[in-house]
Design a protein around this motif. Structure first.
Motif, mmCIF file in Angstrom:
data_model
loop_
_atom_site.group_PDB
_atom_site.id
_atom_site.type_symbol
_atom_site.label_atom_id
_atom_site.label_comp_id
_atom_site.label_asym_id
_atom_site.label_seq_id
_atom_site.Cartn_x
_atom_site.Cartn_y
_atom_site.Cartn_z
ATOM 1 N N VAL A 66 2.916 -0.777 -7.771
ATOM 2 C CA VAL A 66 1.942 -0.420 -6.783
ATOM 3 C C VAL A 66 2.335 -0.104 -5.466
ATOM 4 C CG1 VAL A 66 -0.929 -0.648 -6.223
ATOM 5 C CG2 VAL A 66 0.238 -1.782 -8.526
ATOM 6 N N VAL A 67 1.525 1.118 -4.421
ATOM 7 C CA VAL A 67 1.961 1.674 -3.375
ATOM 8 C C VAL A 67 0.644 1.443 -2.798
ATOM 9 C CG1 VAL A 67 3.470 3.232 -2.024
ATOM 10 C CG2 VAL A 67 4.101 2.914 -4.464
ATOM 11 N N ASP A 68 0.049 1.027 -2.162
ATOM 12 C CA ASP A 68 -1.526 0.578 -1.145
ATOM 13 C C ASP A 68 -0.900 1.986 -0.252
ATOM 14 O OD1 ASP A 68 -2.218 -0.725 -2.369
ATOM 15 O OD2 ASP A 68 -1.415 -2.439 -1.469
ATOM 16 N N GLY A 69 -2.058 2.517 0.132
ATOM 17 C CA GLY A 69 -2.087 3.788 0.732
ATOM 18 C C GLY A 69 -2.272 2.704 2.397
ATOM 19 N N PRO A 70 -2.128 3.317 3.200
ATOM 20 C CA PRO A 70 -2.241 5.238 3.287
ATOM 21 C C PRO A 70 -1.173 6.185 2.833
ATOM 22 C CG PRO A 70 -2.500 4.454 5.476
ATOM 23 C CD PRO A 70 -2.698 3.142 4.814
ATOM 24 N N PHE A 71 -1.421 7.643 3.003
ATOM 25 C CA PHE A 71 -0.366 7.672 2.470
ATOM 26 C C PHE A 71 0.138 8.768 3.640
ATOM 27 C CE2 PHE A 71 -2.212 6.837 -1.563
ATOM 28 C CZ PHE A 71 -0.595 5.926 -1.867
#
Length: 141
Positions: A66-71
């Protein structure tokens, strides 16, 4: 034929800021979507919250991370969409030309339109029970 009209994100949409004249923009969007609904072409439409409230799932082999935002790359993000169904590509093109400027009239921006795959597009690749499982999930209308 189904098409998705994609509203691209901006620095403002990613910050959760609306245009200076939100009432005018929302009124134009409401009018446009009402016309789509009356024509029987509207399937769904919604704005998306900033990527800071979202996440991505990164696949690396069999692992999922899992990669949390923000992007960071705003140009790769979307701020909203409208899903339409038309008889022809030309009809979808005409509806997309009428789409109100999602940022504000007179301000440069861009929307993208993409055709969705239909189950028929996969016949020959996916057959038998698997194809029937997908057909069973299709909404009836």
């Amino acid at each position: 034929m189904r098409f998705m009209i994609i509203v691209k994100a901006t620095a403002d949409s990613e910050a959760g800021r609306f245009p200076d004249n939100p009432a005018q923009m929302f009124a134009a969007m409401a009018e446009y979507h009402e016309q789509l609904a009356k024509a029987g072409a509207l399937l769904d439409a919604s704005g998306l919250q900033p990527s800071s409230k979202g996440w991505r799932i990164r696949y690396e082999g069999k692992e999922r991370r899992v990669v949390d935002g923000p992007f960071a790359e705003t140009k790769e993000l979307i701020a909203g969409y409208t899903l339409i169904q038309t008889r022809t590509r030309e009809e979808a093109l005409e509806w997309s030309r009428r789409f109100p400027n999602p940022v504000s009239e007179g301000v440069a921006c861009e929307i993208e339109v993409r055709q969705l795959y239909e189950l028929e597009d996969f016949e020959g690749m996916v057959q038998g029970e698997t194809l029937e499982r997908f057909r069973a999930m299709e909404p009836t209308s």
